[in-house]
Design a protein around this motif. Structure first.
Motif, PDB file in Angstrom:
ATOM      1  N   PHE A 144       2.705  -5.794  -4.540  1.00  0.00           N
ATOM      2  CA  PHE A 144       2.660  -4.513  -5.370  1.00  0.00           C
ATOM      3  C   PHE A 144       1.735  -4.815  -6.830  1.00  0.00           C
ATOM      4  N   LEU A 168       9.765  -6.416   0.066  1.00  0.00           N
ATOM      5  CA  LEU A 168      10.610  -5.246   0.548  1.00  0.00           C
ATOM      6  C   LEU A 168      12.032  -5.813   1.090  1.00  0.00           C
ATOM      7  N   ARG A 171      14.410  -7.195  -2.208  1.00  0.00           N
ATOM      8  CA  ARG A 171      14.647  -5.913  -3.139  1.00  0.00           C
ATOM      9  C   ARG A 171      13.889  -4.881  -3.001  1.00  0.00           C
ATOM     10  N   ARG A 172      14.478  -3.786  -2.112  1.00  0.00           N
ATOM     11  CA  ARG A 172      13.923  -2.686  -1.358  1.00  0.00           C
ATOM     12  C   ARG A 172      13.598  -1.915  -2.816  1.00  0.00           C
ATOM     13  N   ARG A 173      14.379  -1.468  -3.501  1.00  0.00           N
ATOM     14  CA  ARG A 173      14.487  -0.408  -4.607  1.00  0.00           C
ATOM     15  C   ARG A 173      13.554  -0.871  -5.503  1.00  0.00           C
ATOM     16  N   THR A 175      11.135  -3.041  -5.172  1.00  0.00           N
ATOM     17  CA  THR A 175       9.663  -2.830  -4.634  1.00  0.00           C
ATOM     18  C   THR A 175       9.208  -1.534  -4.665  1.00  0.00           C
ATOM     19  N   TYR A 176       9.796  -0.591  -4.366  1.00  0.00           N
ATOM     20  CA  TYR A 176       9.376   0.773  -4.210  1.00  0.00           C
ATOM     21  C   TYR A 176       9.201   1.208  -5.739  1.00  0.00           C
ATOM     22  N   TYR A 177      10.085   0.686  -6.909  1.00  0.00           N
ATOM     23  CA  TYR A 177       9.737   1.182  -8.082  1.00  0.00           C
ATOM     24  C   TYR A 177       8.455   0.258  -8.554  1.00  0.00           C
ATOM     25  N   TYR A 179       5.602  -0.451  -6.791  1.00  0.00           N
ATOM     26  CA  TYR A 179       4.661   0.327  -6.224  1.00  0.00           C
ATOM     27  C   TYR A 179       4.306   1.509  -7.161  1.00  0.00           C
ATOM     28  N   ALA A 180       5.388   2.167  -7.323  1.00  0.00           N
ATOM     29  CA  ALA A 180       5.255   3.552  -8.403  1.00  0.00           C
ATOM     30  C   ALA A 180       4.908   3.144  -9.688  1.00  0.00           C
ATOM     31  N   ARG A 181       5.267   2.180 -10.291  1.00  0.00           N
ATOM     32  CA  ARG A 181       5.063   1.638 -11.747  1.00  0.00           C
ATOM     33  C   ARG A 181       3.671   1.320 -11.822  1.00  0.00           C
TER      34      ARG A 181
END
Length: 198
Positions: A144, A168, A171-173, A175-177, A179-181
């Motif tokens: 990401f 992913l 550290r799933r959370r 990783t999502y954070y 991409y958003a960041r």
């Protein structure tokens, strides 16, 4: 009509830098298996807990960089991060992990202790601080983070390719954070580049 544009335009403008980063890094994102050789692998810092042992995401980066070294894709590593006590001495922890866990010789590792941001890392790499200027490199980070990293490295004048490790399953959370960041972080990076600041 005008009201619709007012709602749509800001998000579009925010996403433009992300498009720039992905275009600038197109054809330059690889895995450890198919990465072309370069002078050095630049490993970007990440969280080091008070224990001094790299976090799971940082270990992923270091493991991938060590693989590149052992496969002779690169001949040295540059670890870059915040080496202040408040950050638990990131680059010291990174170098120690590479030496102790992956048996990299200390002569193959150098550190940039002032890589507070990705742009700092890229600027320091080409300004011979520390060591000789980096002209070509493999940048190693999470997937990401890779497009922004490569876009900035190329602006700094480095013939850069990158290995983006998949996080992913680790550290799933986070990783999502991540991409958003990256949307906001890439917008800031584009502004830094436009103003050549920092």
């Amino acid at each position: 009509m005008g009201l619709g544009i007012a709602f749509v335009l800001p998000p579009l403008l925010l996403l433009l830098p992300t498009g720039w980063a992905y275009l600038a890094s197109r054809g330059r994102r690889f895995t450890t298996v198919d990465c072309p050789p370069r002078e050095v692998a630049v490993v970007l810092g990440a969280l080091v807990p008070p224990s001094g042992y790299p976090s799971p995401l940082l270990r992923q980066r270091l493991d991938a960089a060590a693989e590149l070294y052992h496969n002779a894709v690169v001949s040295s590593l540059l670890v870059s991060g915040d080496n202040r006590a408040a950050a638990n001495h990131e680059t010291d922890a990174m170098a120690r992990y590479l030496h102790q866990v992956h048996a990299l010789p200390t002569r193959a590792i150098r550190a940039d202790p002032h890589g507070f941001r990705t742009w700092d890392t890229c600027r320091h790499a080409v300004s011979s601080s520390p060591g000789p200027p980096v002209r070509s490199a493999v940048f190693v980070t999470q997937a990401f983070h890779l497009p922004r990293t490569l876009a900035l490295a190329r602006v700094a004048g480095i013939d850069a390719v990158g290995v983006g490790v998949a996080s992913l399953s680790v550290r799933r959370r986070a990783t999502y954070y991540g991409y958003a960041r990256e949307v906001a972080a890439t917008a800031r990076a584009a502004l830094d580049v436009a103003l050549r600041r920092g």
